[in-house]
Design a protein around this motif. Sequence first.
Motif, mmCIF file in Angstrom:
data_model
loop_
_atom_site.group_PDB
_atom_site.id
_atom_site.type_symbol
_atom_site.label_atom_id
_atom_site.label_comp_id
_atom_site.label_asym_id
_atom_site.label_seq_id
_atom_site.Cartn_x
_atom_site.Cartn_y
_atom_site.Cartn_z
ATOM 1 N N LEU A 239 -6.716 -16.847 0.797
ATOM 2 C CA LEU A 239 -6.447 -15.593 1.504
ATOM 3 C C LEU A 239 -5.073 -15.623 2.167
ATOM 4 O O LEU A 239 -4.338 -14.618 2.148
ATOM 5 C CB LEU A 239 -7.531 -15.336 2.550
ATOM 6 C CG LEU A 239 -8.909 -14.934 2.017
ATOM 7 C CD1 LEU A 239 -9.931 -14.941 3.149
ATOM 8 C CD2 LEU A 239 -8.864 -13.561 1.351
ATOM 9 N N GLN A 240 -4.708 -16.760 2.738
ATOM 10 C CA GLN A 240 -3.383 -16.887 3.352
ATOM 11 C C GLN A 240 -2.289 -16.709 2.303
ATOM 12 O O GLN A 240 -1.291 -16.017 2.538
ATOM 13 C CB GLN A 240 -3.256 -18.252 4.032
ATOM 14 C CG GLN A 240 -4.198 -18.483 5.205
ATOM 15 C CD GLN A 240 -3.783 -17.760 6.470
ATOM 16 O OE1 GLN A 240 -2.678 -17.221 6.569
ATOM 17 N NE2 GLN A 240 -4.667 -17.740 7.458
ATOM 18 N N PHE A 241 -2.474 -17.320 1.130
ATOM 19 C CA PHE A 241 -1.486 -17.179 0.059
ATOM 20 C C PHE A 241 -1.380 -15.733 -0.412
ATOM 21 O O PHE A 241 -0.276 -15.216 -0.641
ATOM 22 C CB PHE A 241 -1.853 -18.081 -1.126
ATOM 23 C CG PHE A 241 -1.685 -19.547 -0.855
ATOM 24 C CD1 PHE A 241 -0.541 -20.040 -0.252
ATOM 25 C CD2 PHE A 241 -2.685 -20.446 -1.204
ATOM 26 C CE1 PHE A 241 -0.384 -21.390 0.002
ATOM 27 C CE2 PHE A 241 -2.544 -21.800 -0.956
ATOM 28 C CZ PHE A 241 -1.394 -22.277 -0.354
ATOM 29 N N LEU A 242 -2.525 -15.079 -0.576
ATOM 30 C CA LEU A 242 -2.525 -13.705 -1.062
ATOM 31 C C LEU A 242 -1.837 -12.771 -0.068
ATOM 32 O O LEU A 242 -1.130 -11.837 -0.469
ATOM 33 C CB LEU A 242 -3.954 -13.236 -1.328
ATOM 34 C CG LEU A 242 -4.702 -13.965 -2.453
ATOM 35 C CD1 LEU A 242 -6.117 -13.422 -2.578
ATOM 36 C CD2 LEU A 242 -3.969 -13.839 -3.778
ATOM 37 N N GLU A 247 0.606 -9.251 -3.360
ATOM 38 C CA GLU A 247 0.451 -8.703 -4.713
ATOM 39 C C GLU A 247 -0.930 -8.097 -4.962
ATOM 40 O O GLU A 247 -1.112 -7.365 -5.934
ATOM 41 C CB GLU A 247 0.709 -9.796 -5.748
ATOM 42 C CG GLU A 247 2.134 -10.340 -5.711
ATOM 43 C CD GLU A 247 2.341 -11.474 -6.694
ATOM 44 O OE1 GLU A 247 1.368 -11.832 -7.386
ATOM 45 O OE2 GLU A 247 3.464 -12.001 -6.755
ATOM 46 N N GLU A 248 -1.909 -8.402 -4.128
ATOM 47 C CA GLU A 248 -3.266 -7.917 -4.346
ATOM 48 C C GLU A 248 -3.735 -7.086 -3.159
ATOM 49 O O GLU A 248 -3.379 -7.358 -2.007
ATOM 50 C CB GLU A 248 -4.237 -9.102 -4.534
ATOM 51 C CG GLU A 248 -3.993 -9.910 -5.786
ATOM 52 C CD GLU A 248 -5.059 -10.970 -6.006
ATOM 53 O OE1 GLU A 248 -6.194 -10.779 -5.515
ATOM 54 O OE2 GLU A 248 -4.764 -11.985 -6.649
ATOM 55 N N GLU A 249 -4.536 -6.064 -3.480
ATOM 56 C CA GLU A 249 -5.145 -5.257 -2.421
ATOM 57 C C GLU A 249 -6.223 -6.088 -1.733
ATOM 58 O O GLU A 249 -7.144 -6.580 -2.376
ATOM 59 C CB GLU A 249 -5.759 -4.002 -3.021
ATOM 60 C CG GLU A 249 -6.300 -3.036 -1.988
ATOM 61 C CD GLU A 249 -6.817 -1.767 -2.644
ATOM 62 O OE1 GLU A 249 -6.217 -0.700 -2.407
ATOM 63 O OE2 GLU A 249 -7.804 -1.856 -3.407
ATOM 64 N N MET A 250 -6.122 -6.233 -0.438
ATOM 65 C CA MET A 250 -7.011 -7.128 0.298
ATOM 66 C C MET A 250 -8.236 -6.413 0.853
ATOM 67 O O MET A 250 -9.296 -7.018 0.993
ATOM 68 C CB MET A 250 -6.244 -7.806 1.431
ATOM 69 C CG MET A 250 -5.016 -8.579 0.981
ATOM 70 S SD MET A 250 -5.439 -10.123 0.170
ATOM 71 C CE MET A 250 -5.824 -11.147 1.582
ATOM 72 N N ILE A 262 -10.698 -5.784 11.795
ATOM 73 C CA ILE A 262 -10.434 -6.785 10.761
ATOM 74 C C ILE A 262 -9.201 -7.572 11.160
ATOM 75 O O ILE A 262 -8.121 -7.007 11.371
ATOM 76 C CB ILE A 262 -10.204 -6.125 9.385
ATOM 77 C CG1 ILE A 262 -11.451 -5.360 8.945
ATOM 78 C CG2 ILE A 262 -9.825 -7.170 8.340
ATOM 79 C CD1 ILE A 262 -11.253 -4.553 7.666
ATOM 80 N N ILE A 263 -9.365 -8.876 11.306
ATOM 81 C CA ILE A 263 -8.254 -9.768 11.646
ATOM 82 C C ILE A 263 -7.791 -10.447 10.358
ATOM 83 O O ILE A 263 -8.524 -11.219 9.754
ATOM 84 C CB ILE A 263 -8.681 -10.817 12.691
ATOM 85 C CG1 ILE A 263 -9.207 -10.131 13.953
ATOM 86 C CG2 ILE A 263 -7.504 -11.733 13.034
ATOM 87 C CD1 ILE A 263 -9.787 -11.097 14.973
ATOM 88 N N GLU A 264 -6.585 -10.157 9.918
ATOM 89 C CA GLU A 264 -6.086 -10.689 8.651
ATOM 90 C C GLU A 264 -5.879 -12.209 8.717
ATOM 91 O O GLU A 264 -5.693 -12.761 9.802
ATOM 92 C CB GLU A 264 -4.758 -10.007 8.300
ATOM 93 C CG GLU A 264 -4.884 -8.523 8.037
ATOM 94 C CD GLU A 264 -3.562 -7.894 7.651
ATOM 95 O OE1 GLU A 264 -2.504 -8.528 7.888
ATOM 96 O OE2 GLU A 264 -3.571 -6.786 7.111
ATOM 97 N N PRO A 265 -5.921 -12.855 7.536
ATOM 98 C CA PRO A 265 -6.162 -12.275 6.220
ATOM 99 C C PRO A 265 -7.659 -12.219 5.904
ATOM 100 O O PRO A 265 -8.399 -13.130 6.222
ATOM 101 C CB PRO A 265 -5.458 -13.255 5.279
ATOM 102 C CG PRO A 265 -5.609 -14.577 5.956
ATOM 103 C CD PRO A 265 -5.532 -14.293 7.432
#
Length: 339
Positions: A239-242, A247-250, A262-265
């Motif tokens: 998740l940290q890399f994404l 590049e991806e919808e989270m 929601i606390i990212e990631p």
Amino acid sequence: MKIIVPMAGRGSRLRPHSLTVPKPLIPVAGQPIVHRLVKDIAKVLKQPIEEVAFVLGDPAWFGDDVVESLEALAQSLGAKASIYRQDLPLGTGHAIMCAKPSLSGPAVIAYADTLIRAEFDLDPTADSVIWTKEVENPEAYGVVKLNENQEIVELVEKPQTFVSNQAVIGIYYFKDVAVLKDKLQEVLDENVTNGGEYQINDGIKRMMAEGKIFKTGTVDEWMDCGNKAITVETNGKMLQFLKTDGEEEMVAPSVTLDNAEIIEPCFIGENVVLRDCIIGPNVSIGNDCIIDNSIIKNSLIQNHTSIKNANLDDAMIGNHVKYNGNFTSVSIGDYAVLE
């Protein structure tokens, strides 16, 4: 270029989560492990993928839905999908040979229980590249022994004295995989086994004995998915890399937020309802879940699951689960009910 993926094992170390879903198909950060692995390898190779060959186990376990998923994965890369079966668990070398019709030309062989992050170019002078990761405790791994030219001259399993700190991670490139096929055929014909199984290393050692040049390709991150604890950790890392890649919808547009933060990631799938919640960081939630009056962080939750009144950290929860309680570090398989 071809990618060969032996994935016939049941994933017993990841039970109960692998009781109803083959381990390579368990989602991590919103995508099945094998999907992420194949896509990341294709990205590293930086060249068109002609074919992805998957070696599956019993059709009763790896059924039509699995085949359809893997065919879609190959098609997303513009590649042909080939499906083979390994009926008996006779080792890594045997699994590769089950894909014998696909063993020609340049190919990467990758076992579907690990994820990577890497950025390097394949050495054009090498007959083969074995991907490795620098580790602090090489005595716990299979490692490569290098000569003065940084060529691999030996594979050493769990060395008692220092050989190198480059651990073999289970991903291999062959300039012509037909050479490995011929050597593994010799291993099978001569019934050379280790613990009753035919191993890829015995084919590789025969290639080395004939003077084939082996080099290392070092990955930046090697993330295992072998058991619950390490899979949850891998989910957080991915998740940290994404988030960094962007590049991806989270978070799916269909997510409903009702007094929820929601606390990212985080990865939040389709049609998820979050009420009176704090979710994250490092949480993946699959499709069609309902989370109510809960605080969840560092956790992995699959599809069609309902959670309420929970305070979860370091949790992995399967599909179709109903959970209502005040537990913390849990590992719950599919269709469980805790109310």
